[in-house]
Design an enzyme around this catalytic site. Structure first.
Site, short mmCIF file in Angstrom:
data_model
loop_
_atom_site.label_atom_id
_atom_site.label_comp_id
_atom_site.label_asym_id
_atom_site.label_seq_id
_atom_site.Cartn_x
_atom_site.Cartn_y
_atom_site.Cartn_z
N LYS A 156 0.81 -1.21 0.00
CA LYS A 156 0.00 0.00 0.00
C LYS A 156 0.85 1.27 0.00
O LYS A 156 0.40 2.33 -0.40
CB LYS A 156 -0.98 -0.01 1.16
C1 LIG Z 1 -4.44 -4.33 0.86
C2 LIG Z 1 -3.66 -5.58 0.72
C3 LIG Z 1 -3.97 -6.56 -0.26
C4 LIG Z 1 -5.18 -6.45 -1.16
O1 LIG Z 1 -5.07 -5.41 -2.10
P1 LIG Z 1 -6.39 -4.85 -2.81
O2 LIG Z 1 -5.91 -3.71 -3.62
O3 LIG Z 1 -7.33 -4.46 -1.72
O4 LIG Z 1 -6.93 -5.95 -3.64
C5 LIG Z 1 -3.16 -7.69 -0.35
N1 LIG Z 1 -2.11 -7.86 0.47
C6 LIG Z 1 -1.76 -6.95 1.40
C7 LIG Z 1 -0.59 -7.22 2.28
C8 LIG Z 1 -2.52 -5.77 1.55
O5 LIG Z 1 -2.17 -4.88 2.48
#
Ligand SMILES: *Cc1c(COP(=O)(O)O)cnc(C)c1O
Length: 542
Positions: free
Chosen positions: A113
């Site tokens: 993120k």
């Molecule tokens: C947020 C997140 C995801 C999922 O990503 P999306 O964009 O919501 O599909 C997968 N793995 C981790 C570690 C995350 O923080």
């Protein structure tokens, strides 16, 4: 480039307005009026670009120069990725024959993120500064409020720390987030960052945040803001690494400038943001011989959609219905039961993907509705908005919607999907640790790896798979330790813990204790710490 709502209407926003608005007034999500195609010689011109160069090249196609000049855009991007620990920002690593992982976790909080939130924070700051220069009387400020169960709050905090005209308040349940995650959040001591440790559960924190947004008096006084996963800038920032990975793969297999590589991207998915970025890259013209692979955990609303064409919160198919949740075989937890919270979300080893509905999926639904129409004209754009609006209101009233077969067929052209259990997740962590090269993966990446192996069975042998690795394993120590506890050679501290985490637990903290899950107590903290009102209102969801 302008943006409009997936639920129709005539509103068209600039990029700046889109980023600062988040959710459209009619409940829709903003998408660009068209998906730009790549410049004619991109394969040659871009092939040696760095992550920053590619970001500028890709983002420029979606942001008009009049809104952000190319030199401003470049400095925003440079600033956003300067704090990443790897020179490639998102390096590609070979794990086996035609199998690669794209490591997206070299940012400040060790999870993917960061890639989007570092840029989003800088965009917020850039826009606010410029608005206040143009209209000094407005004194626009942004107050961001959110709740976290631990894994996503720190990325928002690191994205917004020390940003002018922005304050951020993050509520977490005291003592119920992992020590590392808690330390990551609370050791940020910048004056504009406020961690609230609430005596209660994550649901209590979430409820307080929702109540704050619903409290019209409080909200009109403080005009709360948000960094939601549906923000368009986050999707855009994430398209970049698909391009970088493509060029790195070409280099890795020694393809010359004219020969293409055949690639399938597989993405562990929750709110459908990361993989949607891949869809945009594909539609722009990035060659992907394989379908985009959706990998879900037991919260499998997306995997079920690709199977049945039904988008529904609860599984209503007759075969699965026979086994009520309490009778389901052990999905990783030792007592044979998988905990489900009040809303119906299942708790899994990959908590960042524990969702009931996928917020960004609405964007894909718009493209599916549009492609199913005959002419792809402006009038069809309007009709697609009406269709999506109808589907979403049905979803709201009935908790489910079924798309026509023609629409499902379109979805199946670009995507395939697999659901992965907790047991399979743990097995995958173990098999990769014992494999060559030995590689420790976090449980989210493991979901992607397991799904990819299943998808590979249907692939032609020429396809290379790139699995998006979304977190460093140290962030999810419990699942990793559970998976590897019986493995003799395994030692968490020496093999998984990054040096940078040393001393983190001892560092100075800045946190406000909230003695009970009481909205009035939280309001008081915000009132004490927000010095002025903000003139932008967004909706919150991390
Ligand atoms: C947020 C997140 C995801 C999922 O990503 P999306 O964009 O919501 O599909 C997968 N793995 C981790 C570690 C995350 O923080």
């Amino acid at each position: 480039m302008k943006y409009f709502s997936t639920r129709g209407g005539s509103q068209e926003l600039s990029f700046e307005e889109t980023v600062l608005t988040g959710l459209a007034p009619n409940g829709g999500l903003y998408i660009p009026t068209s998906i730009p195609s790549l410049p004619e010689n991109w394969k040659n011109d871009w092939k040696d670009y760095s992550f920053v160069d590619l970001s500028v090249a890709v983002l420029s196609l979606y942001i008009s120069r009049e809104e952000i000049s190319e030199s401003d855009l470049r400095s925003l991007v440079v600033k956003s990725y300067a704090g990443f620990r790897h020179p490639k920002v998102t390096p590609l690593k070979k794990l086996g024959e035609k199998k690669y992982v794209l490591e997206l976790w070299h940012g400040p909080t060790w999870a993917f993120k960061d890639v989007a939130l570092q840029l989003l924070g800088n965009l917020f700051e850039f826009f606010l500064k410029r608005r206040n220069e143009r209209n000094p009387a407005a004194k626009e400020k942004l107050t961001v409020v959110g709740a976290t169960s631990g894994d996503t709050g720190s990325a928002a905090i690191y994205g917004l720390r020390n940003k002018a005209n922005i304050s951020i308040f993050i509520l977490h349940p005291k003592g119920r987030v992992s020590p590392i995650q808690e330390a990551q959040m609370t050791t940020v001591t910048d004056a504009n960052v406020h961690n609230l440790a609430v005596k209660g559960t994550f649901d209590d924190c979430q409820d307080i945040v929702k109540a704050l947004f619903a409290d019209t008096q409080f909200n009109s006084k403080y005009r709360l803001g948000a960094v939601n996963s549906i923000n368009w800038a986050r999707i855009l920032a994430q398209t970049v690494y698909y391009f970088l990975a493509y060029f790195d793969l070409r280099r890795a297999v020694g393809a010359d400038a004219t020969a293409d590589v055949e690639v399938q991207f597989v993405v562990p998915t929750g709110n459908f943001g990361d993989i949607l970025a891949g869809y945009y890259a594909r539609k722009m013209g990035l060659p992907m011989a394989g379908k985009l692979g959706v990998a879900t955990n037991a919260n499998d609303i997306l995997a079920r959609f690709w199977k049945t064409g039904r988008y529904e919160k609860a599984d209503s198919s007759p075969t699965n219905n026979a086994a009520a949740p309490s009778m389901e075989p052990a999905a990783g937890s030792s007592d044979g039961k998988q905990a489900t919270d009040a809303s119906g979300v299942k708790e899994t080893h990959s908590p960042a993907m524990d969702i009931l509905v996928s917020s960004n999926f609405e964007r894909l639904l718009w493209y599916l509705a549009f492609e199913a129409l005959p002419e792809h004209s402006g009038a069809d754009r309007h009709k697609a908005g009406e269709t999506v609006s109808g589907w979403m209101s049905k979803m709201k009233s009935d908790g489910r919607v079924e798309v026509p077969t023609s629409v499902l067929e379109i979805a199946r052209k670009d995507f395939c999907a697999e659901r992965v259990s907790d047991e399979e997740t743990l097995e995958t962590i173990k098999s990769h640790f014992l494999g060559t090269p030995s590689y420790v993966v976090d449980p989210h990446t493991a979901v992607g790896l397991f799904a990819a192996a299943r998808m590979a069975q249907h692939n032609p042998p020429s396809i290379n798979q790139i699995i998006l690795s979304t977190a460093h394993p140290a962030k999810f120590s419990e699942a990793v330790s559970t998976a590897l506890q019986d493995t003799k050679e395994f030692d968490f501290d020496s093999q998984v813990m990054p040096e940078e985490f040393n001393g983190l637990l001892q560092k100075e903290r800045r946190v406000v204790d909230v003695e009970s899950a009481d909205i009035e107590l939280v309001k008081r903290v915000i009132e004490e710490r927000v010095t002025s009102h903000v003139a932008i209102s967004l909706y919150l969801q991390l």
